[in-house]
Motif scaffolding. Structure first.
Motif, PDB file in Angstrom:
ATOM      1  N   ALA A 174       0.819  -1.215   0.000  1.00 33.80           N
ATOM      2  CA  ALA A 174       0.000   0.000   0.000  1.00 33.80           C
ATOM      3  C   ALA A 174       0.851   1.262   0.000  1.00 33.80           C
ATOM      4  O   ALA A 174       0.570   2.224  -0.724  1.00 33.80           O
ATOM      5  N   LYS A 175       1.935   1.287   0.795  1.00 34.25           N
ATOM      6  CA  LYS A 175       2.779   2.481   0.881  1.00 34.25           C
ATOM      7  C   LYS A 175       3.448   2.771  -0.451  1.00 34.25           C
ATOM      8  O   LYS A 175       3.522   3.923  -0.896  1.00 34.25           O
ATOM      9  N   ALA A 176       3.910   1.718  -1.115  1.00 36.70           N
ATOM     10  CA  ALA A 176       4.574   1.906  -2.406  1.00 36.70           C
ATOM     11  C   ALA A 176       3.602   2.445  -3.442  1.00 36.70           C
ATOM     12  O   ALA A 176       3.962   3.310  -4.252  1.00 36.70           O
ATOM     13  N   ILE A 177       2.379   1.961  -3.411  1.00 34.05           N
ATOM     14  CA  ILE A 177       1.379   2.419  -4.379  1.00 34.05           C
ATOM     15  C   ILE A 177       1.042   3.889  -4.167  1.00 34.05           C
ATOM     16  O   ILE A 177       0.910   4.657  -5.128  1.00 34.05           O
ATOM     17  N   VAL A 178       0.938   4.312  -2.900  1.00 33.56           N
ATOM     18  CA  VAL A 178       0.637   5.727  -2.612  1.00 33.56           C
ATOM     19  C   VAL A 178       1.739   6.619  -3.140  1.00 33.56           C
ATOM     20  O   VAL A 178       1.494   7.636  -3.807  1.00 33.56           O
ATOM     21  N   ARG A 179       2.989   6.249  -2.866  1.00 38.24           N
ATOM     22  CA  ARG A 179       4.108   7.085  -3.324  1.00 38.24           C
ATOM     23  C   ARG A 179       4.210   7.070  -4.844  1.00 38.24           C
ATOM     24  O   ARG A 179       4.453   8.097  -5.476  1.00 38.24           O
ATOM     25  N   ALA A 180       4.011   5.904  -5.423  1.00 34.36           N
ATOM     26  CA  ALA A 180       4.082   5.816  -6.885  1.00 34.36           C
ATOM     27  C   ALA A 180       3.002   6.683  -7.533  1.00 34.36           C
ATOM     28  O   ALA A 180       3.251   7.322  -8.558  1.00 34.36           O
TER      29      ALA A 180
END
Length: 472
Positions: A174-180
């Protein structure tokens, strides 16, 4: 036994919440199939001059590229270098690798180091569709876009970005998707403008050619200790201790802030807990840092944006305490929690990466418009609304800094491809031929030009005029 990895690309998550991915293969040699996470890995990415650094010796274990056939996709198999003669490598495929074992004589470009990438079994994957404006659908499949996606995968720790007709499928936690998603917002914003420029540029060139033709174109198991500037302690505690209590209850940790021996010295913060993961999360919320990015004077207006909109927008989006441009030190000072600052650095680096593109766009469009005016078309600037030569007024947005820093942008090549392990003896039928290739990373590229009525002036002259106006 040894493993062999077939080359494919991620087509989606397996339905029903299963911990598996749907993988497709080039040329549909094999039909789409579900593979558990422990049978899928992301291909290694060789960087820059990695080919020169890779120098296999006799006895070294390497991976051998096996070309696709009518019945199987391309794959990578373990092999051992037996002999080197001239520029050719005599290798022996390990027993149990993909397809048959045996000897092969190949050039170095058919070999690579044994991959360190692990299967995805321990990764909590999610997927989310990022919708791309219709005008950029053709851009998504260009080398320029692949370079942007690779840059985003690295900056956000995203597992894959897969190009689809409706947009981009993001795979990762989830964190990677938000930053991406935030980084994609920056890229898309600029790419829309670049596309608009390209359209106007083509029209301009056609008009120029036409006129030229006509006229002549927290008992706790774990703990950590860190130091923070005393100015940030009120933020950590919150009004009536509300923030720190919420943090302790939410993450089941104990946070203690010790007094400093010196009045203005740094305060020691100790975090205790039974879960190392929660302690790390708590650290990210209380560890305020300040970082600096070098910014050349000619990029000041680009970093600030009109009326400070760009710097304020990035500050609000990331949740920075402050972001300020130090003109004396020629740095952009960013302050906030460590994860927030890292995110902001990635966004500003991405934004700055586009400066040369837009600068070139200004110059190129100015040249076209100037020539059109020479041929009597004095309405071109108004017709196409191209006044990028007008310098945007800027302002700083609060805060101060105490040290310098330097940030560098990174680029990579996006690749939604995956490698899957097939147990020995499995075979699938299919038609067509497949092909896999791992290419070098690329930065976004583009062309530009400059338009507007004003002449060219240096950033120093613009700053001096702004200072004179403020004094008046």
């Amino acid at each position: 036994g040894s493993r062999g990895w077939y080359c494919g690309h991620v087509a989606g998550m397996a339905p029903g919440g299963k911990e598996a991915l749907v993988v497709a293969f080039d040329g549909d040699v094999w039909a789409k199939a579900e593979f558990p996470f422990d049978q899928v890995r992301k291909p290694p990415r060789l960087r820059g001059d990695g080919d020169d650094q890779f120098d296999p010796k006799v006895g070294d274990e390497v991976e051998l590229h096996i070309l696709a056939t009518e019945h199987a996709p391309a794959s990578w198999a373990l092999a051992t270098v037996k002999k080197i003669k001239h520029d050719f490598y005599y290798v022996s495929r390990a027993s149990g690798s993909t397809r048959e074992s045996g000897e092969a004589i190949v050039e170095k470009d058919m070999l690579r180091p044994t991959a360190q990438a692990k299967p995805l079994a321990d990764v909590s994957l999610q997927q989310e569709l990022y919708k791309v404006p219709a005008g950029l659908h053709s851009w998504m499949t260009t080398p320029d876009a692949e370079g942007c996606f690779g840059h985003i995968e690295e900056q956000s720790n995203l597992m894959f970005i897969h190009v689809q007709k409706a947009g981009l499928q993001l795979f990762g936690d989830a964190k990677a998707i938000v930053r991406a998603t935030k980084l994609l917002d920056v890229h898309v914003k600029h790419q829309v403008k670049i596309q608009d420029f390209q359209d106007k540029r083509e029209r301009g060139l056609r008009a120029l050619e036409s006129k030229r033709n006509r006229i002549e174109g927290t008992g706790y198991k774990h703990s950590i200790e860190l130091r923070v500037d005393p100015a940030f302690v009120p933020r950590i505690i919150g009004k009536g201790g509300e923030v720190i209590r919420s943090l302790e209850e939410r993450l089941d940790v104990n946070v203690r802030i010790l007094d400093s021996e010196e009045p203005d010295g740094p305060r020691v913060v100790r975090i205790f807990g039974n879960a190392a993961e929660n302690i790390e999360k708590a650290r990210q919320e209380v560890e305020f840092v300040e970082e600096a990015l070098d910014v050349e004077p000619e990029m000041y207006s680009w970093v600030l944006g009109k009326g400070g909109r760009t710097i304020q927008g990035f500050k609000d989006s990331c949740g920075l305490v402050y972001a300020t441009l130090d003109r004396d030190q020629r740095t952009l000072i960013l302050c906030g929690t460590r994860s927030v600052v890292q995110e902001a650095i990635a966004m500003f680096e991405t934004h700055i990466m586009y400066y040369p593109v837009f600068h070139q766009m200004d110059e190129e469009m100015e040249a076209i418009l100037s020539q059109l005016e020479e041929y009597g078309d004095y309405n071109a600037r108004y017709d196409w609304n191209w006044f990028r030569g007008e310098e945007e007024r800027d302002r700083d947005w609060g805060g101060k800094g105490w040290r310098d820093g330097k940030g560098k942008g990174k680029n990579g090549k996006s690749d939604s491809r995956a490698e899957v392990w097939e147990p020995r003896g499995k075979s699938q039928g299919g038609k067509g031929r497949g092909k896999a290739a791992e290419e070098e990373e690329r930065r976004p590229k583009g062309k530009g030009g400059k338009g507007g009525k004003k002449g060219k002036r240096s950033a120093e002259e613009e700053d001096e005029e702004d200072e004179d106006e403020e004094e008046e």
